[in-house]
Design a protein around this motif. Structure first.
Motif, short mmCIF file in Angstrom:
data_model
loop_
_atom_site.label_atom_id
_atom_site.label_comp_id
_atom_site.label_asym_id
_atom_site.label_seq_id
_atom_site.Cartn_x
_atom_site.Cartn_y
_atom_site.Cartn_z
N ILE A 1 -6.54 1.84 0.99
CA ILE A 1 -5.66 2.93 1.42
C ILE A 1 -6.48 4.14 1.87
O ILE A 1 -6.23 4.73 2.93
N LEU A 2 -7.50 4.50 1.07
CA LEU A 2 -8.36 5.64 1.44
C LEU A 2 -9.11 5.37 2.74
O LEU A 2 -9.28 6.26 3.57
N THR B 1 -6.58 5.55 5.73
CA THR B 1 -6.08 6.90 5.98
C THR B 1 -7.21 7.90 6.22
O THR B 1 -6.95 9.08 6.48
N ILE C 1 1.01 4.20 -2.81
CA ILE C 1 0.88 5.63 -2.47
C ILE C 1 2.01 6.42 -3.14
O ILE C 1 1.78 7.50 -3.71
N LEU D 1 -5.17 12.25 0.33
CA LEU D 1 -4.25 11.14 0.61
C LEU D 1 -2.81 11.60 0.59
O LEU D 1 -2.02 11.26 1.49
N GLU E 1 0.83 -1.21 0.00
CA GLU E 1 0.00 0.00 0.00
C GLU E 1 0.86 1.26 0.00
O GLU E 1 0.56 2.23 -0.70
N TYR F 1 -2.00 13.62 3.64
CA TYR F 1 -1.83 12.67 4.75
C TYR F 1 -0.43 12.05 4.70
O TYR F 1 0.28 11.98 5.72
N ALA F 2 -0.02 11.61 3.51
CA ALA F 2 1.25 10.93 3.36
C ALA F 2 2.44 11.86 3.60
O ALA F 2 3.43 11.47 4.23
N ARG G 1 -6.31 0.75 -3.58
CA ARG G 1 -6.59 2.17 -3.44
C ARG G 1 -7.76 2.42 -2.49
O ARG G 1 -7.72 3.33 -1.65
N THR H 1 -9.26 9.26 4.15
CA THR H 1 -9.25 10.32 3.15
C THR H 1 -10.21 9.93 2.01
O THR H 1 -10.55 8.76 1.86
#
Length: 210
Positions: free
Chosen positions: A188-189, A192, A158, A200, A154, A203-204, A185, A194
């Motif tokens: 991941i959202l 996080t 990103i 995203l 993941e 955030y990263a 994806r 987002t």
């Protein structure tokens, strides 16, 4: 004999300024050389007053303490800045630190903590009240916990998203299907919290993932 440190105060509430003046006038080694209820006016005054320390409110109507701090550090990098606020939200503190403050204290703090903050900052150290430090530690741990839930794959995706690769390009490079990329994806959202690529990536960046 050490030179007296010159202080400028900016807060949109005159009562706060008056209260700070009453305290600081009793502390040896410091003097107030100016005050203002306007951040814009304060910026103009600082050029002429040769202040060493700026005490600034965080939340002001015409210009935030964050924006003021950035401008002051750009124009007068020698000035040490202590933020004053009623709030200790870690995000606000982090933004003020990023802008260039040397200290952050709450407005309900006592005289001794204000003295300690002034002494430390004037000697080149940083000072953050106990409540502020606790909030930052909690936020740091929370961010670590959130990031640790992301798998290596993941995180890899990103970083590819950050390079503006689409699902098909990512799938081809990782030798997986587009459907699998889409699933990653979505996960991941969700992890996080987002909803968009912009959110995203923000955030990263904040968590040093990219």
């Amino acid at each position: 004999m050490e030179a007296v440190k010159r202080i400028f105060i900016v807060d949109d509430h005159q009562m706060v300024i008056d209260g700070l003046r009453l305290i600081i006038d009793t502390i040896s080694g410091f003097e107030i050389v100016g005050e203002s209820t306007s951040a814009t006016q304060a910026l103009d005054c600082l050029a002429a007053l040769n202040a060493d320390i700026l005490l600034t409110d965080v939340s002001m109507p015409e210009m935030s303490g964050i924006e003021l701090t950035r401008l002051v550090k750009k124009k007068f990098p020698h000035i040490k800045i202590i933020a004053l606020s009623m709030f200790s939200e870690s995000q606000v503190v982090a933004e003020m630190i990023d802008a260039g403050i040397s200290g952050y204290i709450l407005k309900n703090t006592g005289k001794q903590e204000l003295i300690e903050a002034l002494n430390k900052v004037s000697s080149g150290q940083n000072y953050f009240g106990q409540d502020i430090t606790l909030q930052l530690m909690k936020s740091f741990k929370r961010n670590q916990d959130e990031s640790s839930r992301l798998t290596d794959r993941e995180i890899e995706i990103i970083r590819m998203i950050e390079q503006d690769f689409g699902n098909k390009q990512i799938a081809d490079m990782l030798f997986i299907s587009e459907r699998t990329v889409e699933t990653h994806r979505k996960n991941i959202l969700r992890k996080t919290n987002t909803q968009t690529v912009v959110g995203l990536l923000k955030y990263a960046y904040e968590r040093k993932i990219i």
